[in-house]
Write an enzyme that holds these catalytic residues in place. Sequence first.
Site, mmCIF file in Angstrom:
data_model
loop_
_atom_site.group_PDB
_atom_site.id
_atom_site.type_symbol
_atom_site.label_atom_id
_atom_site.label_comp_id
_atom_site.label_asym_id
_atom_site.label_seq_id
_atom_site.Cartn_x
_atom_site.Cartn_y
_atom_site.Cartn_z
ATOM 1 N N TRP A 28 0.822 -1.219 0.000
ATOM 2 C CA TRP A 28 0.000 0.000 0.000
ATOM 3 C C TRP A 28 0.853 1.264 0.000
ATOM 4 O O TRP A 28 0.341 2.365 0.010
ATOM 5 C CB TRP A 28 -0.977 0.014 1.174
ATOM 6 C CG TRP A 28 -0.356 -0.359 2.474
ATOM 7 C CD1 TRP A 28 0.258 0.461 3.347
ATOM 8 C CD2 TRP A 28 -0.286 -1.676 3.033
ATOM 9 N NE1 TRP A 28 0.720 -0.244 4.414
ATOM 10 C CE2 TRP A 28 0.389 -1.558 4.257
ATOM 11 C CE3 TRP A 28 -0.732 -2.947 2.632
ATOM 12 C CZ2 TRP A 28 0.640 -2.653 5.071
ATOM 13 C CZ3 TRP A 28 -0.497 -4.031 3.434
ATOM 14 C CH2 TRP A 28 0.184 -3.883 4.637
ATOM 15 N N ARG A 29 2.181 1.075 0.014
ATOM 16 C CA ARG A 29 3.051 2.261 -0.037
ATOM 17 C C ARG A 29 3.507 2.558 -1.461
ATOM 18 O O ARG A 29 4.340 3.417 -1.676
ATOM 19 C CB ARG A 29 4.263 2.059 0.867
ATOM 20 C CG ARG A 29 3.831 2.014 2.313
ATOM 21 C CD ARG A 29 4.987 2.029 3.262
ATOM 22 N NE ARG A 29 4.485 2.104 4.614
ATOM 23 C CZ ARG A 29 5.120 1.650 5.667
ATOM 24 N NH1 ARG A 29 6.297 1.096 5.528
ATOM 25 N NH2 ARG A 29 4.591 1.752 6.861
ATOM 26 N N GLU A 41 -5.563 0.369 5.629
ATOM 27 C CA GLU A 41 -5.711 0.864 7.003
ATOM 28 C C GLU A 41 -6.837 0.157 7.743
ATOM 29 O O GLU A 41 -6.748 -0.074 8.941
ATOM 30 C CB GLU A 41 -5.904 2.384 7.020
ATOM 31 C CG GLU A 41 -4.682 3.181 6.559
ATOM 32 C CD GLU A 41 -3.436 2.955 7.409
ATOM 33 O OE1 GLU A 41 -3.526 2.410 8.521
ATOM 34 O OE2 GLU A 41 -2.335 3.317 6.933
ATOM 35 N N GLY A 85 -11.251 -11.616 10.693
ATOM 36 C CA GLY A 85 -11.973 -11.280 11.922
ATOM 37 C C GLY A 85 -12.552 -9.876 11.905
ATOM 38 O O GLY A 85 -12.341 -9.109 10.963
ATOM 39 N N TYR A 86 -13.271 -9.551 12.953
ATOM 40 C CA TYR A 86 -13.913 -8.233 13.085
ATOM 41 C C TYR A 86 -14.647 -7.873 11.785
ATOM 42 O O TYR A 86 -14.295 -6.910 11.096
ATOM 43 C CB TYR A 86 -12.892 -7.149 13.444
ATOM 44 C CG TYR A 86 -12.156 -7.425 14.722
ATOM 45 C CD1 TYR A 86 -12.742 -7.127 15.955
ATOM 46 C CD2 TYR A 86 -10.896 -8.006 14.706
ATOM 47 C CE1 TYR A 86 -12.069 -7.399 17.135
ATOM 48 C CE2 TYR A 86 -10.228 -8.293 15.889
ATOM 49 C CZ TYR A 86 -10.819 -7.983 17.100
ATOM 50 O OH TYR A 86 -10.166 -8.245 18.265
ATOM 51 N N TYR A 124 -9.189 7.389 13.552
ATOM 52 C CA TYR A 124 -7.939 6.790 13.072
ATOM 53 C C TYR A 124 -7.922 6.693 11.544
ATOM 54 O O TYR A 124 -6.998 7.176 10.888
ATOM 55 C CB TYR A 124 -7.748 5.394 13.698
ATOM 56 C CG TYR A 124 -6.648 4.631 13.013
ATOM 57 C CD1 TYR A 124 -5.325 4.844 13.371
ATOM 58 C CD2 TYR A 124 -6.919 3.748 11.968
ATOM 59 C CE1 TYR A 124 -4.300 4.202 12.701
ATOM 60 C CE2 TYR A 124 -5.908 3.099 11.293
ATOM 61 C CZ TYR A 124 -4.598 3.327 11.672
ATOM 62 O OH TYR A 124 -3.592 2.699 11.003
ATOM 63 N N ASP A 142 -2.522 5.284 16.715
ATOM 64 C CA ASP A 142 -2.966 3.900 16.899
ATOM 65 C C ASP A 142 -2.248 3.345 18.136
ATOM 66 O O ASP A 142 -1.558 4.093 18.835
ATOM 67 C CB ASP A 142 -2.718 3.057 15.627
ATOM 68 C CG ASP A 142 -1.241 2.751 15.395
ATOM 69 O OD1 ASP A 142 -0.381 3.333 16.105
ATOM 70 O OD2 ASP A 142 -0.940 1.925 14.512
ATOM 71 N N CYS A 201 16.120 -0.453 21.535
ATOM 72 C CA CYS A 201 16.542 0.945 21.695
ATOM 73 C C CYS A 201 17.840 1.253 20.959
ATOM 74 O O CYS A 201 18.045 2.376 20.500
ATOM 75 C CB CYS A 201 16.668 1.285 23.174
ATOM 76 S SG CYS A 201 15.105 1.097 24.049
ATOM 77 N N CYS A 204 17.129 2.527 17.624
ATOM 78 C CA CYS A 204 16.067 3.538 17.542
ATOM 79 C C CYS A 204 16.622 4.877 17.047
ATOM 80 O O CYS A 204 17.561 5.431 17.619
ATOM 81 C CB CYS A 204 15.427 3.725 18.914
ATOM 82 S SG CYS A 204 14.124 4.973 18.858
ATOM 83 N N CYS A 210 14.552 10.213 24.058
ATOM 84 C CA CYS A 210 13.749 9.342 24.924
ATOM 85 C C CYS A 210 14.513 9.019 26.193
ATOM 86 O O CYS A 210 15.651 8.548 26.139
ATOM 87 C CB CYS A 210 13.435 8.054 24.149
ATOM 88 S SG CYS A 210 12.522 6.814 25.074
HETATM 89 N N1 ADE Z 1 -0.123 0.272 10.934
HETATM 90 C C1 ADE Z 1 -1.293 0.656 10.420
HETATM 91 N N2 ADE Z 1 -1.136 1.415 9.332
HETATM 92 C C2 ADE Z 1 0.184 1.509 9.133
HETATM 93 C C3 ADE Z 1 0.989 2.160 8.183
HETATM 94 N N3 ADE Z 1 0.428 2.853 7.191
HETATM 95 N N4 ADE Z 1 2.324 2.069 8.318
HETATM 96 C C4 ADE Z 1 2.850 1.353 9.329
HETATM 97 N N5 ADE Z 1 2.159 0.700 10.246
HETATM 98 C C5 ADE Z 1 0.838 0.780 10.155
#
Ligand code: ADE
Length: 343
Positions: A28-29, A41, A85-86, A124, A142, A201, A204, A210
């Site tokens: 989806w990217r 999403e 699910g859901y 969201y 989220d 960490c 990170c 942090c």
């Molecule tokens: N979790 C839900 N949507 C996401 C996204 N677009 N990128 C990374 N993690 C996710």
Amino acid sequence: MVTRPAVIRKFQQSLLTWFDSHARDLPWRQNSDPYRIWVSEVMLQQTRVTAVLDYYARFLTLFPSVTVLAQAKEPEVLAAWSGLGYYRRARMMHQAAKVVVHEHHGIFPRTAEELRKLPGIGEYTSSAIASIAFGEPVAVVDGNVERVLLRIFPEAESPVPHAKWFRDRAANLLDTQRPGDFNQAMMELGATVCLPQRPLCLHCPVQRFCKTRGEHQAPPPKKMRNRQIAYALLRRDRPGATQVLLYQRPLSASLMPGMWELPEVEMREDDHDRVELTLRHAITVTNYRVHVLRFTEHEATLRWPKQKTPQQWTESSELGALPLTGLTRKVLRRLQIIANEVK
Ligand code: ADE
């Protein structure tokens, strides 16, 4: 974490530089089509990326655009969702697709506020679509983002702050030039580095902002209940084809209405040698121990003389097109009645 603008700018730069080189290559990217982003999403709510990938590809093959989705019949949509699910998510998506097609000429609203007027699209999802597809500067929160925020802002009220606290902190950090990437970077950080149990960490990109190194106030873990449940397996094996008997859940059921499943039975003491398969299945706060019991048609008639709910002998080749409950799909896969193409 200090919230001076210069520090926030450095935080954004560190996070986005990391995201640019470390973002997972997820389907989806690949473009900013709001329909594809919306599907991803919705699927990603309550479901892990690895579990979503196959469903996502198959869903988009079956319903490549919002127009095709709007024209589909609900059972087809539920069948494509079966196992994720859901199911309310799928029903609402189908409803929203109809609204986009019939009331918006098939064109998605471009702001979070307008998107929220569609069925099933809440805070969201609307923020995710608006920021990722249309570049609107709205923050996404989220579960992963909440954990990151709790760790970088340890002064949060305990034990867990209100939604507004998270919203305000996320909005304050948001990079308004690249809101979609920033939001995804925060979620990605939570999903791959700022892990709940053992955060990585040392890897990170925002470690220097942090102070907690992964310790944060968290609500107590959920208490799980244990339950036993039994299903009857009635099958007709013909050369090259197997049929199984399935029941449809009532349309008035609050859980998974209208979906198909193996008939549930009450297990008796003397049923133990009928057990064909035992498996575990977890749904929200319940761990089920599931027994699948083999019956002949004659035995079943004696045990359940009259059944009012719709029932149907289904060929294994037709099971893919039927909205099965996730548990029934899992059982039929384990028994190799359904091919194992999706995990
Ligand atoms: N979790 C839900 N949507 C996401 C996204 N677009 N990128 C990374 N993690 C996710």
